[in-house]
Design a protein around this motif. Structure first.
Motif, short mmCIF file in Angstrom:
data_model
loop_
_atom_site.label_atom_id
_atom_site.label_comp_id
_atom_site.label_asym_id
_atom_site.label_seq_id
_atom_site.Cartn_x
_atom_site.Cartn_y
_atom_site.Cartn_z
N LYS A 48 37.90 31.24 48.24
CA LYS A 48 37.56 30.27 49.28
C LYS A 48 37.29 30.88 50.65
CE LYS A 48 37.41 26.54 46.93
NZ LYS A 48 36.11 25.90 46.72
N GLY A 49 37.59 32.15 50.83
CA GLY A 49 37.35 32.76 52.14
C GLY A 49 35.89 33.16 52.30
N VAL A 50 35.61 33.99 53.31
CA VAL A 50 34.26 34.52 53.50
C VAL A 50 34.05 35.63 52.47
CG1 VAL A 50 32.70 35.68 55.10
CG2 VAL A 50 34.35 34.01 55.96
N GLY A 51 33.12 35.42 51.56
CA GLY A 51 32.94 36.38 50.47
C GLY A 51 34.02 36.20 49.42
N THR A 52 33.88 36.87 48.32
CA THR A 52 34.85 36.75 47.22
C THR A 52 35.64 38.05 47.08
OG1 THR A 52 33.25 35.36 46.08
CG2 THR A 52 35.07 36.20 44.76
N ASN A 53 36.96 37.94 46.90
CA ASN A 53 37.78 39.12 46.66
C ASN A 53 37.87 39.33 45.15
OD1 ASN A 53 39.69 41.10 46.41
ND2 ASN A 53 41.15 40.20 47.84
N GLU A 54 36.84 40.01 44.60
CA GLU A 54 36.77 40.20 43.15
C GLU A 54 37.95 41.02 42.62
OE1 GLU A 54 32.61 39.38 44.55
OE2 GLU A 54 34.17 40.82 45.17
N ARG A 55 38.41 41.98 43.41
CA ARG A 55 39.50 42.85 42.94
C ARG A 55 40.79 42.05 42.72
NH1 ARG A 55 37.94 48.24 43.27
NH2 ARG A 55 36.08 48.54 44.53
N CYS A 56 41.02 41.06 43.58
CA CYS A 56 42.19 40.20 43.40
C CYS A 56 42.05 39.38 42.13
CB CYS A 56 42.37 39.29 44.62
SG CYS A 56 43.63 38.03 44.40
N LEU A 57 40.88 38.78 41.91
CA LEU A 57 40.63 38.00 40.69
C LEU A 57 40.87 38.87 39.46
CD1 LEU A 57 37.30 36.10 41.56
CD2 LEU A 57 39.62 35.18 41.59
N ILE A 58 40.34 40.09 39.48
CA ILE A 58 40.47 41.01 38.35
C ILE A 58 41.94 41.32 38.08
CG2 ILE A 58 40.06 43.40 37.61
CD1 ILE A 58 37.31 43.17 39.11
N SER A 99 30.14 53.61 30.62
CA SER A 99 28.73 53.96 30.43
C SER A 99 27.86 52.76 30.07
CB SER A 99 28.58 55.04 29.34
OG SER A 99 29.01 54.55 28.10
N GLU A 100 28.47 51.71 29.47
CA GLU A 100 27.68 50.56 29.00
C GLU A 100 27.63 49.40 29.98
OE1 GLU A 100 25.91 50.36 26.17
OE2 GLU A 100 26.45 52.42 25.65
N LEU A 101 28.70 49.20 30.76
CA LEU A 101 28.79 48.04 31.65
C LEU A 101 28.69 48.50 33.11
CD1 LEU A 101 31.76 46.22 29.84
CD2 LEU A 101 29.32 46.13 29.29
N SER A 102 28.63 47.54 34.03
CA SER A 102 28.53 47.93 35.43
C SER A 102 29.14 46.86 36.35
CB SER A 102 27.06 48.14 35.82
OG SER A 102 26.34 46.92 35.66
N GLY A 103 29.34 47.24 37.61
CA GLY A 103 29.78 46.30 38.64
C GLY A 103 31.14 45.68 38.37
N ASP A 104 31.29 44.43 38.81
CA ASP A 104 32.57 43.73 38.68
C ASP A 104 32.94 43.48 37.22
OD1 ASP A 104 33.11 43.51 41.44
OD2 ASP A 104 31.72 41.83 41.61
N PHE A 105 31.94 43.28 36.37
CA PHE A 105 32.20 43.07 34.95
C PHE A 105 32.83 44.33 34.34
CE2 PHE A 105 30.40 42.72 30.45
CZ PHE A 105 31.41 41.87 30.02
N GLU A 106 32.29 45.50 34.70
CA GLU A 106 32.86 46.77 34.23
C GLU A 106 34.30 46.90 34.71
OE1 GLU A 106 32.66 51.50 35.35
OE2 GLU A 106 30.95 50.25 35.86
#
Length: 665
Positions: free
Chosen positions: A99-109, A225-232
């Motif tokens: 809900k803040g400015v931008g998403t904190n993907e590392r916290c979600l992960i 080697s196969e995935l990337s970004g936040d999904f990786e």
């Protein structure tokens, strides 16, 4: 289940008395912060909830509101967070992340990858109650792609927790994952999501073992080697939590305190959420992996009441205790097993240039150095984008066509670190290693770390070539130089390594067991005898064999060889053996650590930085970059940019290093 937290129920608990203590600590001018933090960190979360109720009954006030009013900054955030139930704390962290400015993907992960089904269900209910909205809808609105799909799968809290394993399904899942990634062009992400998002922990550990046998690579390396970004990052976090939740959190804590500044939100979140679950295991994993106790890391990286509260949650200093824990030893055993079975594909950052024309390059370099001023950009672009073999052809063409010595011209045109770096790149690897060994021993004082780093990490062939280059350049054998500049067991270790006679080939299981037992027995011997026995094995056996020896050593002793070396040895001998072990376990990780140490602290160790960047750019610098990012949560590119800025006013030295680095991770 054995309790492995650091915070437990306080005996003889009286919530009304505690409520009164807190009230008194906050009334009047100022507040007694020590009384607050000591009380809050010595009660379990369930007891804190009773204190909140008693406070309202006794004083008609909201305890959390009063704490927010009286306290400030990180200390307030920490104390107030401790007063929430685990479910509401997780819910708030997720809400703040989306809900803040931008998403904190590392916290979600971090939260989604590490929680049990029950913890997820409780969090979903708490989120609905606290914010009146659906957590799944909020996450869907704020994320996208495969990252979003995996988060939604984890959010269902439907992972199989039965513990029952079907051997046929293990093999099938391993084959399916291999077929979905390594075996085909492109990746079937849905298959990764389905298997990693739903199967039980026990089942997936067996799948990962089966996967390594099929693909001769770890599931982690395949994901990288196969995935990337936040999904990786999310899938790697899931795998790490499957292997060991405490080790996952140990890594997260380390990253929160290392690198550029402290990630206080991460530090607070983990210390609170794990203090009543597995903080003891996290502490063990932390010391096992990072050669330092979590307690001391917190102590060095934080201050004031905030620090005192965190240290109370940590619960003790493992360096002071000096104990070895069975849980940490078992993780160490698994780490060695993984190191022994994984085949790492080494990847350089500098490759031969296509359509190479040494004569044209020689002419371009001459033009860049002729006349008034020097065209550094042209020199840097040519030198960093040719392989070493091509640079040798350029040297030859420069002399043949122009009758000049390229090295002399470069030395007269360039200066300081840029000159050292460019000249280093123009030397052959053997000449460069010989020069680095010479530099480490000449003048006042010896750079023992450089001697260790070079001799521990070079192959027999590289050591023989270096010996020849040293003799040729300095009219003296490298062995003689080492003997005249070092002494004692350290000298013997270096002389043993400089022979370039390390055995080659796979592990001999029977002999590895015997070697491990010999090392275990040596731990009870006199210091001199212990060091000689370690030298006879660590300096002569092949790398695959040593991996097996170190794995069996854990089984013999319930201790890790790294901890034994650190505890029982000292000085340069300790550093040499420790470097051998680290290099055997994971050489790119060893170099990543050396690079980090070269750039952190008071000033940059440019000689070490140049030495590693030059010597590894055509071998495994890409792998080193990956390990650097994994351990320090910042890219090598970013570190070089920041740490070389002060001493490099023109920016040419930094530009050259960044070209060798090869990219931002």
């Amino acid at each position: 289940m054995v309790f492995r937290g650091t915070i437990a129920d306080a005996p003889d608990f009286d919530p009304s008395a505690d409520a009164e203590t807190l009230y008194n600590a906050m009334k009047g001018i100022g507040s007694d912060k020590e009384a607050i933090l000591d009380l809050v960190t010595s009660r379990s979360n369930a007891q804190r909830q009773e204190i909140i109720s008693a406070y309202k009954c006794s004083f008609g006030k909201d305890l959390i509101d009063d704490l927010k009013y009286e306290l400030t900054g990180k200390f307030e955030r920490l104390i107030v967070s401790l007063m929430r139930t685990p479910a509401y704390h997780d819910a708030k962290e997720i809400h703040d992340a989306v809900k803040g400015v931008g998403t904190n993907e590392r916290c979600l992960i971090e939260v989604m990858a590490s929680r049990t089904n029950k913890q997820i269900h409780d969090m979903v209910a708490a989120y609905k109650d606290a914010y009146g909205s659906d957590i799944e809808e909020d996450i869907i609105m704020d994320t996208s792609g495969h990252f979003k799909k995996m988060l939604v799968v984890l959010l269902q809290g439907t992972r199989d927790e039965s513990g029952v394993v079907d051997a046929d399904l293990v093999e099938q899942d391993a084959q399916d994952l291999y077929a979905a990634g390594e075996e085909q062009w492109g990746t079937d992400e849905a298959k990764f999501i389905m298997i990693l998002g739903n199967r039980s922990v026990t089942h997936l550990r067996m799948v990962f073992d089966a996967y390594e046998k099929i693909g001769e690579t770890s599931i982690e390396d395949s994901i990288k080697s196969e995935l990337s970004g936040d999904f990786e990052r999310l899938m790697l976090a899931v795998v790490q939590c499957i292997r060991s939740v405490p080790m996952f959190f140990a890594k997260r804590l380390y990253k929160s305190m290392k690198g550029l500044g402290t990630a206080d939100n991460t530090l607070i979140r983990i210390m609170i959420s794990r203090s009543e679950i597995d903080m003891l295991d996290i502490r063990e994993c932390f010391r096992l992996r990072y050669e330092k106790s979590l307690y001391n890391m917190i102590k060095d990286d934080t201050s004031g009441d905030y620090k005192r509260t965190l240290l109370n949650l940590c619960g003790g200093d493992d360096d002071l205790a000096g104990e070895f824990f069975p849980e940490a030893a078992q993780i160490a055993y698994k780490m060695w097993e993984l190191s022994a079975t994984t085949k790492v594909q080494l990847r350089p950052t500098v490759r031969p240039a296509p359509n190479f024309d040494p004569a044209a390059d020689a002419q371009a370099l001459r033009k860049a150095m002729k006349g008034f001023g020097t065209d550094e950009d042209t020199i840097i672009d040519i030198v960093t984008q040719r392989s070493n073999a091509q640079r040798q052809e350029i040297r030859q063409a420069f002399k043949s066509l122009l009758g000049r010595d390229l090295m002399k011209d470069l030395k007269s045109e360039l200066s300081k670190n840029l000159e050292r770096l460019i000249i280093g790149l123009m030397l052959t690897p053997a000449e460069f290693d010989a020069k680095m060994m010479r530099k480490a021993m000449e003048g006042a004082g010896t750079d023992e770390h450089a001697l260790i780093e070079i001799l521990v990490t070079r192959s027999n062939e590289e050591i023989h070539a270096m010996n020849d280059a040293y003799q040729n350049a300095y009219k003296k054998s490298l062995e003689e130089a080492i003997q005249s500049d070092t002494s004692g067991h350290f000298c013997r270790i270096l002389v043993s390594l400089v022979q370039g006679a390390r055995e080659e080939g796979p592990a001999d299981v029977e002999r590895a067991n015997a070697d491990a037992q010999e090392l275990a027995d040596a731990c009870n011997a006199e210091s001199d005898d212990m060091e000689m026995k370690f030298m006879s094995i660590l300096c002569t056996r092949s790398v695959p064999h040593l991996r097996r020896v170190f794995q069996e050593f854990v089984k013999c002793t319930n201790k890790d060889i790294e901890q034994i070396i650190k505890k029982e040895m000292s000085g340069d001998v300790k550093n040499a053996f420790y470097a051998i072990v680290r290099s055997v376990k994971n050489q790119p990780s060893y170099f990543a650590d050396r690079l980090y140490k070269a750039m952190k602290g008071l000033g940059t160790d440019d000689r070490a930085l140049i030495r590693i960047m030059v010597s590894r750019c055509e071998i495994d610098l890409f792998n080193i970059r990956k390990e650097f990012k994994e351990t320090h949560d910042a890219s090598l590119h970013e570190f070089i940019q920041v740490e070389t800025m002060i001493g490099d006013t023109s920016g040419d030295y930094r530009k050259t290093l960044l070209m060798l680095c090869g990219g931002e991770d």
